[in-house]
Design a protein around this motif. Structure first.
Motif, PDB file in Angstrom:
ATOM      1  N   ASP A  33       0.857  -1.184   0.000  1.00 17.91           N
ATOM      2  CA  ASP A  33       0.000   0.000   0.000  1.00 17.91           C
ATOM      3  C   ASP A  33       0.896   1.238   0.000  1.00 17.91           C
ATOM      4  O   ASP A  33       1.340   1.700   1.055  1.00 17.91           O
ATOM      5  CB  ASP A  33      -0.913   0.007   1.224  1.00 17.91           C
ATOM      6  N   PRO A  34       1.184   1.785  -1.191  1.00 13.81           N
ATOM      7  CA  PRO A  34       2.116   2.919  -1.287  1.00 13.81           C
ATOM      8  C   PRO A  34       1.513   4.254  -0.862  1.00 13.81           C
ATOM      9  O   PRO A  34       2.217   5.263  -0.825  1.00 13.81           O
ATOM     10  CB  PRO A  34       2.467   2.948  -2.772  1.00 13.81           C
ATOM     11  N   ILE A  35       0.215   4.268  -0.548  1.00 15.99           N
ATOM     12  CA  ILE A  35      -0.439   5.516  -0.163  1.00 15.99           C
ATOM     13  C   ILE A  35      -0.543   5.646   1.356  1.00 15.99           C
ATOM     14  O   ILE A  35      -0.263   6.701   1.925  1.00 15.99           O
ATOM     15  CB  ILE A  35      -1.847   5.610  -0.794  1.00 15.99           C
ATOM     16  N   HIS A  36      -0.924   4.571   2.026  1.00 14.72           N
ATOM     17  CA  HIS A  36      -1.160   4.637   3.473  1.00 14.72           C
ATOM     18  C   HIS A  36      -0.018   4.071   4.309  1.00 14.72           C
ATOM     19  O   HIS A  36       0.099   4.422   5.486  1.00 14.72           O
ATOM     20  CB  HIS A  36      -2.465   3.929   3.818  1.00 14.72           C
ATOM     21  N   ASN A  37       0.794   3.201   3.738  1.00 13.17           N
ATOM     22  CA  ASN A  37       1.938   2.661   4.478  1.00 13.17           C
ATOM     23  C   ASN A  37       3.154   3.563   4.272  1.00 13.17           C
ATOM     24  O   ASN A  37       4.124   3.208   3.602  1.00 13.17           O
ATOM     25  CB  ASN A  37       2.258   1.226   4.041  1.00 13.17           C
ATOM     26  N   LEU A  38       3.070   4.758   4.852  1.00 10.78           N
ATOM     27  CA  LEU A  38       4.152   5.731   4.758  1.00 10.78           C
ATOM     28  C   LEU A  38       4.605   6.109   6.166  1.00 10.78           C
ATOM     29  O   LEU A  38       3.803   6.075   7.109  1.00 10.78           O
ATOM     30  CB  LEU A  38       3.688   6.988   4.011  1.00 10.78           C
ATOM     31  N   PRO A  39       5.869   6.467   6.325  1.00 11.10           N
ATOM     32  CA  PRO A  39       6.368   6.817   7.657  1.00 11.10           C
ATOM     33  C   PRO A  39       5.865   8.179   8.114  1.00 11.10           C
ATOM     34  O   PRO A  39       5.374   8.987   7.308  1.00 11.10           O
ATOM     35  CB  PRO A  39       7.889   6.817   7.472  1.00 11.10           C
ATOM     36  N   ASP A  40       5.985   8.438   9.387  1.00  9.70           N
ATOM     37  CA  ASP A  40       5.601   9.739   9.928  1.00  9.70           C
ATOM     38  C   ASP A  40       6.348  10.852   9.198  1.00  9.70           C
ATOM     39  O   ASP A  40       7.553  10.753   8.938  1.00  9.70           O
ATOM     40  CB  ASP A  40       5.931   9.803  11.420  1.00  9.70           C
ATOM     41  N   GLY A  41       5.629  11.900   8.840  1.00 12.89           N
ATOM     42  CA  GLY A  41       6.240  13.028   8.159  1.00 12.89           C
ATOM     43  C   GLY A  41       6.196  12.938   6.654  1.00 12.89           C
ATOM     44  O   GLY A  41       6.654  13.856   5.962  1.00 12.89           O
ATOM     45  N   LEU A  42       5.635  11.844   6.105  1.00 15.27           N
ATOM     46  CA  LEU A  42       5.574  11.671   4.652  1.00 15.27           C
ATOM     47  C   LEU A  42       4.147  11.312   4.275  1.00 15.27           C
ATOM     48  O   LEU A  42       3.515  10.467   4.911  1.00 15.27           O
ATOM     49  CB  LEU A  42       6.528  10.563   4.216  1.00 15.27           C
ATOM     50  N   ARG A  43       3.622  11.944   3.212  1.00 15.19           N
ATOM     51  CA  ARG A  43       2.255  11.644   2.797  1.00 15.19           C
ATOM     52  C   ARG A  43       2.143  11.767   1.283  1.00 15.19           C
ATOM     53  O   ARG A  43       2.921  12.471   0.635  1.00 15.19           O
ATOM     54  CB  ARG A  43       1.258  12.571   3.490  1.00 15.19           C
ATOM     55  N   ALA A  44       1.158  11.062   0.747  1.00 17.01           N
ATOM     56  CA  ALA A  44       0.871  11.096  -0.686  1.00 17.01           C
ATOM     57  C   ALA A  44      -0.458  11.812  -0.884  1.00 17.01           C
ATOM     58  O   ALA A  44      -1.462  11.462  -0.254  1.00 17.01           O
ATOM     59  CB  ALA A  44       0.792   9.682  -1.245  1.00 17.01           C
ATOM     60  N   THR A  45      -0.486  12.826  -1.740  1.00 12.06           N
ATOM     61  CA  THR A  45      -1.707  13.584  -1.992  1.00 12.06           C
ATOM     62  C   THR A  45      -1.848  13.829  -3.488  1.00 12.06           C
ATOM     63  O   THR A  45      -0.930  13.571  -4.270  1.00 12.06           O
ATOM     64  CB  THR A  45      -1.692  14.947  -1.255  1.00 12.06           C
ATOM     65  N   GLY A  46      -3.010  14.332  -3.891  1.00  6.83           N
ATOM     66  CA  GLY A  46      -3.224  14.683  -5.283  1.00  6.83           C
ATOM     67  C   GLY A  46      -4.015  13.635  -6.043  1.00  6.83           C
ATOM     68  O   GLY A  46      -4.335  12.557  -5.534  1.00  6.83           O
ATOM     69  N   VAL A  47      -4.336  13.962  -7.295  1.00  2.05           N
ATOM     70  CA  VAL A  47      -5.176  13.100  -8.126  1.00  2.05           C
ATOM     71  C   VAL A  47      -4.519  11.754  -8.389  1.00  2.05           C
ATOM     72  O   VAL A  47      -5.168  10.699  -8.299  1.00  2.05           O
ATOM     73  CB  VAL A  47      -5.500  13.804  -9.463  1.00  2.05           C
ATOM     74  N   LEU A  48      -3.227  11.738  -8.708  1.00  7.45           N
ATOM     75  CA  LEU A  48      -2.554  10.478  -9.008  1.00  7.45           C
ATOM     76  C   LEU A  48      -2.496   9.572  -7.785  1.00  7.45           C
ATOM     77  O   LEU A  48      -2.635   8.353  -7.893  1.00  7.45           O
ATOM     78  CB  LEU A  48      -1.155  10.746  -9.561  1.00  7.45           C
ATOM     79  N   ALA A  49      -2.301  10.159  -6.614  1.00  4.76           N
ATOM     80  CA  ALA A  49      -2.320   9.358  -5.386  1.00  4.76           C
ATOM     81  C   ALA A  49      -3.708   8.764  -5.164  1.00  4.76           C
ATOM     82  O   ALA A  49      -3.851   7.617  -4.753  1.00  4.76           O
ATOM     83  CB  ALA A  49      -1.898  10.210  -4.194  1.00  4.76           C
ATOM     84  N   TRP A  50      -4.755   9.555  -5.440  1.00 11.66           N
ATOM     85  CA  TRP A  50      -6.130   9.076  -5.315  1.00 11.66           C
ATOM     86  C   TRP A  50      -6.396   7.914  -6.271  1.00 11.66           C
ATOM     87  O   TRP A  50      -6.975   6.893  -5.884  1.00 11.66           O
ATOM     88  CB  TRP A  50      -7.086  10.230  -5.599  1.00 11.66           C
ATOM     89  N   LEU A  51      -5.954   8.054  -7.511  1.00 10.06           N
ATOM     90  CA  LEU A  51      -6.124   6.980  -8.490  1.00 10.06           C
ATOM     91  C   LEU A  51      -5.379   5.724  -8.056  1.00 10.06           C
ATOM     92  O   LEU A  51      -5.911   4.608  -8.139  1.00 10.06           O
ATOM     93  CB  LEU A  51      -5.616   7.442  -9.856  1.00 10.06           C
ATOM     94  N   ARG A  52      -4.167   5.901  -7.586  1.00 14.75           N
ATOM     95  CA  ARG A  52      -3.355   4.765  -7.168  1.00 14.75           C
ATOM     96  C   ARG A  52      -3.975   4.062  -5.956  1.00 14.75           C
ATOM     97  O   ARG A  52      -4.002   2.837  -5.876  1.00 14.75           O
ATOM     98  CB  ARG A  52      -1.947   5.260  -6.832  1.00 14.75           C
ATOM     99  N   ASP A  53      -4.488   4.845  -5.040  1.00 16.84           N
ATOM    100  CA  ASP A  53      -5.100   4.296  -3.838  1.00 16.84           C
ATOM    101  C   ASP A  53      -6.241   3.359  -4.192  1.00 16.84           C
ATOM    102  O   ASP A  53      -6.287   2.203  -3.738  1.00 16.84           O
ATOM    103  CB  ASP A  53      -5.599   5.452  -2.962  1.00 16.84           C
ATOM    104  N   HIS A  54      -7.172   3.814  -5.016  1.00 16.22           N
ATOM    105  CA  HIS A  54      -8.346   3.000  -5.337  1.00 16.22           C
ATOM    106  C   HIS A  54      -8.003   1.842  -6.268  1.00 16.22           C
ATOM    107  O   HIS A  54      -8.620   0.763  -6.175  1.00 16.22           O
ATOM    108  CB  HIS A  54      -9.436   3.883  -5.936  1.00 16.22           C
ATOM    109  N   THR A  55      -7.030   2.024  -7.152  1.00 13.56           N
ATOM    110  CA  THR A  55      -6.628   0.934  -8.036  1.00 13.56           C
ATOM    111  C   THR A  55      -5.998  -0.203  -7.246  1.00 13.56           C
ATOM    112  O   THR A  55      -6.344  -1.381  -7.431  1.00 13.56           O
ATOM    113  CB  THR A  55      -5.647   1.452  -9.104  1.00 13.56           C
ATOM    114  N   TYR A  56      -5.074   0.132  -6.358  1.00 12.56           N
ATOM    115  CA  TYR A  56      -4.450  -0.906  -5.528  1.00 12.56           C
ATOM    116  C   TYR A  56      -5.478  -1.562  -4.610  1.00 12.56           C
ATOM    117  O   TYR A  56      -5.423  -2.769  -4.357  1.00 12.56           O
ATOM    118  CB  TYR A  56      -3.313  -0.307  -4.697  1.00 12.56           C
ATOM    119  N   ARG A  57      -6.419  -0.770  -4.097  1.00 11.10           N
ATOM    120  CA  ARG A  57      -7.437  -1.324  -3.204  1.00 11.10           C
ATOM    121  C   ARG A  57      -8.283  -2.364  -3.930  1.00 11.10           C
ATOM    122  O   ARG A  57      -8.578  -3.432  -3.387  1.00 11.10           O
ATOM    123  CB  ARG A  57      -8.308  -0.197  -2.654  1.00 11.10           C
TER     124      ARG A  57
END
Length: 248
Positions: free
Chosen positions: A204-228
């Motif tokens: 899970d490249p969107i939610h399994n991130l360390p403290d201080g790092l986050r993924a945002t934006g349209v591409l992150a949204w697309l990636r989140d739902h596709t991987y899900r």
């Protein structure tokens, strides 16, 4: 008749995308993205970032962590034919969740680090393609070729063979949109895992991130739902593979 709110529309669109990814995964009978791959046990060593810190403690502070690593082909093309190659690294930290770093073959210069590029060899530049947001703004992460490391070859079979005689390495680095890559650690690729272990592993490249790092934006949204959707079709969870990614 009530008008749907933007959040409701986004939620419905997200569920539709997740469902579409789930259907396509079932039809493919494999991962929707990068279905052909080999997984390995390994280790991530963090040296820390030279110069200004990123504001992400995991990247800035020295440490050593067990890791699960997957090399893959995107299409996939046969054998050693060019393909968009993938590298997934699960860093098993001491927190509640691991750090899943997913990078694709790309160019090293700033203008090319956001472009997936087909390549033959598994040792080369891999980048996150889209930026992540850290404590000091946008940053890209990458795995770069280590000139002192044994080669990984031109096919998944050759990459697996390389790990049986040595421990290939890739250098971890970070960069801003226009700045040079700054090495902060390395990935060491060790023993190959079984095909069954590879099949259940899920990232899970969107939610399994360390403290201080986050993924945002349209591409992150697309990636989140596709991987899900892909995980749902496979019956996999974001922790599939066990606490160290090597047991079901």
């Amino acid at each position: 008749m009530s008008v749907p709110t933007p959040s409701t529309v986004a939620a419905r669109a997200g569920e539709a995308l997740t469902h579409a990814a789930e259907v396509l995964t079932r039809l493919r009978r494999a991962r929707l993205l990068h279905p052909a791959g080999r997984s390995f046990a390994g280790e991530v060593t963090i040296w820390g970032t030279g110069g200004p810190p990123t504001g992400v403690p995991l990247l800035d502070e020295p440490g050593r962590y067990p890791a699960t690593i997957r090399l893959s082909k995107g299409m996939p093309t046969p054998g050693s034919w060019p393909d968009v190659l993938g590298l997934a690294v699960r860093v098993h930290t001491e927190g509640d969740r691991p750090f899943d770093l997913l990078v694709s073959s790309s160019g090293a210069p700033p203008v090319l680090r956001s472009v997936p590029l087909p390549r033959r060899r598994f040792a080369g530049t891999y980048s996150t393609i889209v930026p992540l947001h850290g404590g000091r703004g946008r940053l890209w992460l990458a795995a770069l070729a280590d000139p002192d490391s044994p080669g990984l070859g031109r096919s998944l079979a050759e990459a697996a063979a390389a790990t049986r005689v040595d421990e290939p390495r890739l250098v971890l680095a970070t960069a801003s949109a226009v700045g040079p890559w700054r090495p902060f650690g390395q990935v060491s690729i060790g023993t190959q895992l079984s095909a069954r272990q590879d099949a259940v592993l899920a990232f899970d490249p969107i939610h399994n991130l360390p403290d201080g790092l986050r993924a945002t934006g349209v591409l992150a949204w697309l990636r989140d739902h596709t991987y899900r959707g892909s995980r749902r079709a496979r019956g996999a969870s974001v922790q599939s593979g066990g606490s160290l990614g090597v047991t079901v």
